[in-house]
Design a protein around this motif. Sequence first.
Motif, mmCIF file in Angstrom:
data_model
loop_
_atom_site.group_PDB
_atom_site.id
_atom_site.type_symbol
_atom_site.label_atom_id
_atom_site.label_comp_id
_atom_site.label_asym_id
_atom_site.label_seq_id
_atom_site.Cartn_x
_atom_site.Cartn_y
_atom_site.Cartn_z
ATOM 1 N N LEU A 221 0.833 -1.199 0.000
ATOM 2 C CA LEU A 221 0.000 0.000 0.000
ATOM 3 C C LEU A 221 0.871 1.253 0.000
ATOM 4 C CD1 LEU A 221 -2.925 -0.705 2.517
ATOM 5 C CD2 LEU A 221 -2.745 -1.266 0.080
ATOM 6 N N THR A 222 0.320 2.313 -0.571
ATOM 7 C CA THR A 222 1.045 3.592 -0.535
ATOM 8 C C THR A 222 0.875 4.227 0.842
ATOM 9 O OG1 THR A 222 -0.835 4.920 -1.217
ATOM 10 C CG2 THR A 222 0.501 3.945 -2.988
ATOM 11 N N ALA A 223 1.682 5.235 1.102
ATOM 12 C CA ALA A 223 1.592 5.936 2.385
ATOM 13 C C ALA A 223 0.206 6.531 2.581
ATOM 14 C CB ALA A 223 2.673 7.014 2.464
ATOM 15 N N ALA A 224 -0.391 7.017 1.505
ATOM 16 C CA ALA A 224 -1.734 7.602 1.613
ATOM 17 C C ALA A 224 -2.745 6.529 2.017
ATOM 18 C CB ALA A 224 -2.145 8.237 0.287
ATOM 19 N N GLN A 225 -2.601 5.335 1.420
ATOM 20 C CA GLN A 225 -3.524 4.251 1.778
ATOM 21 C C GLN A 225 -3.321 3.817 3.224
ATOM 22 O OE1 GLN A 225 -2.299 1.802 -1.729
ATOM 23 N NE2 GLN A 225 -4.499 1.463 -2.000
ATOM 24 N N LEU A 226 -2.067 3.750 3.651
ATOM 25 C CA LEU A 226 -1.789 3.345 5.028
ATOM 26 C C LEU A 226 -2.336 4.360 6.024
ATOM 27 C CD1 LEU A 226 1.852 2.042 4.599
ATOM 28 C CD2 LEU A 226 -0.144 0.662 5.161
ATOM 29 N N ALA A 227 -2.186 5.631 5.702
ATOM 30 C CA ALA A 227 -2.700 6.662 6.608
ATOM 31 C C ALA A 227 -4.222 6.556 6.700
ATOM 32 C CB ALA A 227 -2.279 8.048 6.120
ATOM 33 N N PHE A 228 -4.860 6.243 5.584
ATOM 34 C CA PHE A 228 -6.310 6.052 5.579
ATOM 35 C C PHE A 228 -6.699 4.900 6.507
ATOM 36 C CE2 PHE A 228 -9.889 3.648 3.787
ATOM 37 C CZ PHE A 228 -10.878 4.618 3.735
ATOM 38 N N GLU A 229 -5.967 3.794 6.412
ATOM 39 C CA GLU A 229 -6.225 2.658 7.296
ATOM 40 C C GLU A 229 -6.055 3.055 8.758
ATOM 41 O OE1 GLU A 229 -6.921 -0.788 6.711
ATOM 42 O OE2 GLU A 229 -7.554 0.031 4.775
ATOM 43 N N ARG A 230 -4.959 3.728 9.009
ATOM 44 C CA ARG A 230 -4.616 4.078 10.389
ATOM 45 C C ARG A 230 -5.622 5.057 10.997
ATOM 46 N NH1 ARG A 230 0.581 7.663 10.779
ATOM 47 N NH2 ARG A 230 -0.941 9.031 9.803
ATOM 48 N N ASP A 231 -6.016 6.043 10.197
ATOM 49 C CA ASP A 231 -6.777 7.149 10.779
ATOM 50 C C ASP A 231 -8.286 6.981 10.649
ATOM 51 O OD1 ASP A 231 -4.309 8.241 11.336
ATOM 52 O OD2 ASP A 231 -4.262 9.421 9.485
ATOM 53 N N LEU A 232 -8.729 6.175 9.695
ATOM 54 C CA LEU A 232 -10.174 6.084 9.501
ATOM 55 C C LEU A 232 -10.669 4.632 9.504
ATOM 56 C CD1 LEU A 232 -12.854 7.459 8.976
ATOM 57 C CD2 LEU A 232 -12.330 7.488 6.532
ATOM 58 N N ALA A 233 -10.202 3.848 8.548
ATOM 59 C CA ALA A 233 -10.803 2.523 8.360
ATOM 60 C C ALA A 233 -10.680 1.654 9.605
ATOM 61 C CB ALA A 233 -10.161 1.825 7.160
ATOM 62 N N MET A 234 -9.476 1.595 10.200
ATOM 63 C CA MET A 234 -9.313 0.695 11.329
ATOM 64 C C MET A 234 -10.040 1.173 12.585
ATOM 65 S SD MET A 234 -5.533 -0.829 10.720
ATOM 66 C CE MET A 234 -5.845 -2.361 11.538
ATOM 67 N N PRO A 235 -9.956 2.443 12.939
ATOM 68 C CA PRO A 235 -10.737 2.865 14.108
ATOM 69 C C PRO A 235 -12.232 2.581 13.952
ATOM 70 C CG PRO A 235 -9.106 4.535 13.563
ATOM 71 C CD PRO A 235 -9.059 3.516 12.457
ATOM 72 N N VAL A 236 -12.782 2.830 12.766
ATOM 73 C CA VAL A 236 -14.206 2.569 12.540
ATOM 74 C C VAL A 236 -14.485 1.073 12.667
ATOM 75 C CG1 VAL A 236 -15.966 2.526 10.723
ATOM 76 C CG2 VAL A 236 -14.638 4.617 11.136
ATOM 77 N N SER A 237 -13.613 0.270 12.088
ATOM 78 C CA SER A 237 -13.812 -1.173 12.120
ATOM 79 C C SER A 237 -13.680 -1.717 13.544
ATOM 80 C CB SER A 237 -12.792 -1.807 11.170
ATOM 81 O OG SER A 237 -12.572 -3.134 11.494
ATOM 82 N N LEU A 238 -12.709 -1.226 14.289
ATOM 83 C CA LEU A 238 -12.531 -1.696 15.668
ATOM 84 C C LEU A 238 -13.759 -1.376 16.516
ATOM 85 C CD1 LEU A 238 -8.774 -0.773 16.213
ATOM 86 C CD2 LEU A 238 -9.751 -3.075 16.237
ATOM 87 N N LYS A 239 -14.289 -0.208 16.319
ATOM 88 C CA LYS A 239 -15.470 0.179 17.087
ATOM 89 C C LYS A 239 -16.627 -0.773 16.795
ATOM 90 C CE LYS A 239 -18.555 4.079 17.921
ATOM 91 N NZ LYS A 239 -19.111 5.309 17.322
ATOM 92 N N SER A 240 -16.821 -1.060 15.537
ATOM 93 C CA SER A 240 -17.922 -1.941 15.156
ATOM 94 C C SER A 240 -17.697 -3.370 15.668
ATOM 95 C CB SER A 240 -18.067 -1.929 13.635
ATOM 96 O OG SER A 240 -19.101 -2.794 13.245
#
Lengths: 699, 699
Positions: A257-276
């Motif tokens: 993944l590119t740095a932009a994709q990783l930052a997206f995972e770190r800052d948005l996708a994973m926190p949302v997924s963990l909460k759910s």
Amino acid sequence: MKPALFLLAALLAAPLRADEGMWTFDNPPEDQLFERYGFVPTASWLEHARLASLRFSDGGSGSFVSPDGLALTNHHVAVGQLQKMSSPKKDFVKDGFYAKSRSEEIPCPDLEINQLVSYEDATERVMAAIPKDVPPAAANEKRKAAIAALEKDCTDKTGLRCDVVELYQGGEYWVYRYKKYTDVRLVMAPEKQAAFFGGDPDNFTYPRFDLDYAFFRVYEGGKPARPARFFPFKGAGPSEGELVFVTGHPGSTSRLLTAAQLAFERDLAMPVSLKSMRRSRAALEAWSAKGPEQARQAGNSLFGVENGLKVRSGEWEGLSEPKFFAKKEAEESDLRSRVAADPALQKAYGDAWEKMAAAVKAYGADYKRHRIYTGSRYRAHSLAPAAETIVRWVAEAEKPNGDRYAEFRDSALESLRWRLFSPAPTYPEMEEFLLADRLREYVEELGADDPFVKALLDGKTAEEAAAAAVRGTKMGAPAFRKALVEGGRKAVAASDDPLIAFARRADPFYRQMRDWYEDDIESVETEASERIARARFAVYGKSTYPDATFTLRLAFGKAAGYEQGKTLVPYKTVFSGLFARSDSFDGKAPFDLPPLAAASRGKVDMKAPLNFVSSNDITGGNSGSPVIDKDLRLVGLIFDGNVESFPNEYLYSEERGRAVSVHAGGILESLRSIYPMPALLKELESAAADAAGDHSMHH
Amino acid sequence: MKPALFLLAALLAAPLRADEGMWTFDNPPEDQLFERYGFVPTASWLEHARLASLRFSDGGSGSFVSPDGLALTNHHVAVGQLQKMSSPKKDFVKDGFYAKSRSEEIPCPDLEINQLVSYEDATERVMAAIPKDVPPAAANEKRKAAIAALEKDCTDKTGLRCDVVELYQGGEYWVYRYKKYTDVRLVMAPEKQAAFFGGDPDNFTYPRFDLDYAFFRVYEGGKPARPARFFPFKGAGPSEGELVFVTGHPGSTSRLLTAAQLAFERDLAMPVSLKSMRRSRAALEAWSAKGPEQARQAGNSLFGVENGLKVRSGEWEGLSEPKFFAKKEAEESDLRSRVAADPALQKAYGDAWEKMAAAVKAYGADYKRHRIYTGSRYRAHSLAPAAETIVRWVAEAEKPNGDRYAEFRDSALESLRWRLFSPAPTYPEMEEFLLADRLREYVEELGADDPFVKALLDGKTAEEAAAAAVRGTKMGAPAFRKALVEGGRKAVAASDDPLIAFARRADPFYRQMRDWYEDDIESVETEASERIARARFAVYGKSTYPDATFTLRLAFGKAAGYEQGKTLVPYKTVFSGLFARSDSFDGKAPFDLPPLAAASRGKVDMKAPLNFVSSNDITGGNSGSPVIDKDLRLVGLIFDGNVESFPNEYLYSEERGRAVSVHAGGILESLRSIYPMPALLKELESAAADAAGDHSMHH
């Protein structure tokens, strides 16, 4: 470039020197293996390893371990089938299952096993189907159509399951051809407490003391299959430091993944997924708390969620580590600066990273809605997703093959039918309970005014809507599901089944959001990924391996302990450790001894090996993978990774990340001293003895 | 105040609620104990606990465990004596020591045991001796003189060892009176590999499997002492969650330091100290590598340095944690703002923190020189420090008692003589080797032009200077040392012993630097500390405990496991865990089974408890402390803290920091099944049985 970055770049440009990689069988890491271990696998070695390795439709790996079709995988890969075979009267999960003879082996309701019999590079053919200079959405359509055509053509010609596999983020496309086995019978599984001693606390930890294995037998034409290749057991297992291979099906990684994709995972996708996921866990725990039968129903799903939570939170912690990000950014910056230094490369690939960043940003703006409208929102449910699948399928079925959503293409239909028409039991009350919670979640996350939420609730509360959808549904009957699919769009549209009605209301929102994602996001990302992959090939050659894709991979490493805190963790554990850990907790759950092990205290060889760790590069999907030595003997059975290996999703670390296996000798000792399975033990020992006398085994 | 800080301040102002504190016996934590455990110790309970608790001159704690003077401590507290009793032919460290009867018990060369028989508040008397408004250096002189007079007066009157103890950073001064036992004989010690199984890797870790104990017998008038109180063994040990007490002698903590002092530790003192300790370790390892006899000579010192390095580096990591610092700063800011809010307090104490910060800054400017000129620069040496002590002593002896350096005051002389004239063996070759390395270190750190370095080298290389100082010295003979001291300043000045000459060259630099430190730094810090302590009393009352001072303290807590990584650590370990850990490493060192335990496999009760952890607040110096239940039974023997407890130096944490003990039942099981010690076992069991029948034990 700063001196520190320059040094790092120099390291990156050097060939990989660690025990790293989930390598495709067409590109084994010969240089690394030779330099580190002085061993290079031959073509026949690779063919043997490939043909003896298996993929399980329940999401794991396995292998043939006898000439009579005996297949080995993890208990936690088998547990879904065990649960489906169980009833309130007979709990194979809790008590284990022991077929003393072949006649006692029980067919699995819906388990499919795949064996990769051949594969072929199809990159040129996919690329040729995409005209130059069309917009990304159109290119995406063409790409998907080409893939669908390739798969259909292959299946038509060979009768095999054919999957086009995208590797290197679109840098390559391969056709993988699988033999499918669908008559699979359960031979033996220990009690869950033996397979999962230590429960959730010990999950992903090491030292470990788990007999996480299960034996199936593959049948063909009503008789035990006679596989062309298998891995004979080697009870002595690996010695410390010995080279071992894992041949299995890692599910997915995100290393390219590119740095932009990783930052997206770190800052948005994973926190949302963990909460759910935390919410899912709470709901399943609440259901389990209602009684032992409810706990049995929710058991496997709860395990899955707890498991997933540990993995994802570990991954997220790794990803959130500033050092990790610095390394990833340095890698990207090295590649980009090499591209920029060459005008031809710069012209072809130079803007791919910005394109990717823009797509990621656009996705982020509507991420939550996309996740809820289309995501895996039915964790632990079975009826509601089946209803949605049927509603979608009958509409897709009317389209030309290449225009369908990928999961409804002709090549996928046999497996889809198999799953969808499974006679496995369903639990409508649990379904209603979980669906109500899910609907409450949607209201909280998107608001009651969201059109999708409104459509699902249909003017009711979450509880009322869930009750209305589930109570009275006939979806529990496989025949009903089959009839609906056979009746097609008309039958589905006319159905007054409440769950089908619920699924019909959901469908347009699903389609709207999925189409937006595929046309506006995925197509741009795929196109950018492909170009970055080509740039990487152009700069570094094919010196690396693609991200995991739940396809067969070869990982190498050594049996080795590691440092933890200020002390050392041994490379293996022994049976006395199991008793020690239980006694240290005064036998309190989840450290209560499995009943048959407790009864065998005194009989079991306390010094016999039980589990071990190795530096092989694995991830989820590798569960059940064989661990083999260079003579193609099975020395272990992958069942876990330690917590230190969680960042593996993004970055392999040889230092302390470890694959955790059941030791081959531990399986044999348990069949000898804990479980009364003389026939099975003899079959494994004979296979090993025969193989030892067979010189064709030695390469 | 920001809201977050305000909340923290509110928490801090509340009474301590954790299992925290190393409490003096005059101020037991009655409220905490009552609220958390519903138990308040009576005065007779406290007296019993105090009189049964012992302090060992080798730097540890211990206790009486039978009516016949049997004393229990750690193997690693005893190991210095074991080493001194050993010879190349008889290695009690390696093989253990087993006196089958009292006649086989061997006298220790230089072990002194102290028992705190009474204590008295002397704060008023010390304060009264310091005139108002004199400069800090003069106040410091007066304070020291008053303390010396108090100690001398007490010793003259009682014949006891009397120490004035500074508590609460000068907030209180107490006279502690000790009965001294100097006829101490070794009864039993297991092999070092049993006491220290797992070696350096497992040191400070848990789960643990160590029999780190040793038994001595205290004699009076040639007969076993009959102590007034002892702790009978309770082999069942504590159950999980049970209240347990530790009565021992924690060496030092730094919990009341100001933020400026902590920053000094973090940024200067600890990094400098860690560097020097790593160098010591390397030198001792180099000496050990020369052969088994050299390894034996260096063994105990190497252990000490490795031990110290682990602790200090763990402390330093804790101290470097930004969160930790934020908490300490918030505590200080709360106290300072409460002081500032009250004009009288502000006038008396308000500027103490700035004064402290200024002294710390001034110290930092010459810290390295001070450390090398005066510091503990002779780790693992014995001859060179003895020579320096003699040179200093004969000069100090000519001064009035109150003017001397503290360690040469009359009250300290008996213990000093005892140590200095010890017949314990010395190792001149090791001494020369280590001294040469130390001199090289000075050159590297201070430069060859530093006057102190020049004086020590005396125109030679480091190797030549070390050889010149050590070769031909007669300091190895206790009689020679005694004669020098008795000959006084004249004899020392006239001596042509090369090591005495070396020490004479060092002395003026030592004195210059020590005087600067005491007059310009310590005096200011002491005065500021005293005022901050009084400010703390004024604001919070005496609701807390003083920093550790190697004096008797009471710590309470519970036997309890904890979370580590993603899993659980059990509150106890069992004997099978010892065998499991050894077998997991294939018996490789340092995980090789101790020979007698290996021979006892099959005889030992594998489920018997071996070690356990509890939440008691301890630190170095607590080694050998008894762990007792509320009925004053010995349930365990402190021998370590886990790595998670390292930040204890600065901040107690109940969450995962744990004291590690040998389980009382583990000691008994080892005497029963591994070591052939029936008489000792019987003595412990009889003492326990008698005590169980003695109603005066129950409070």
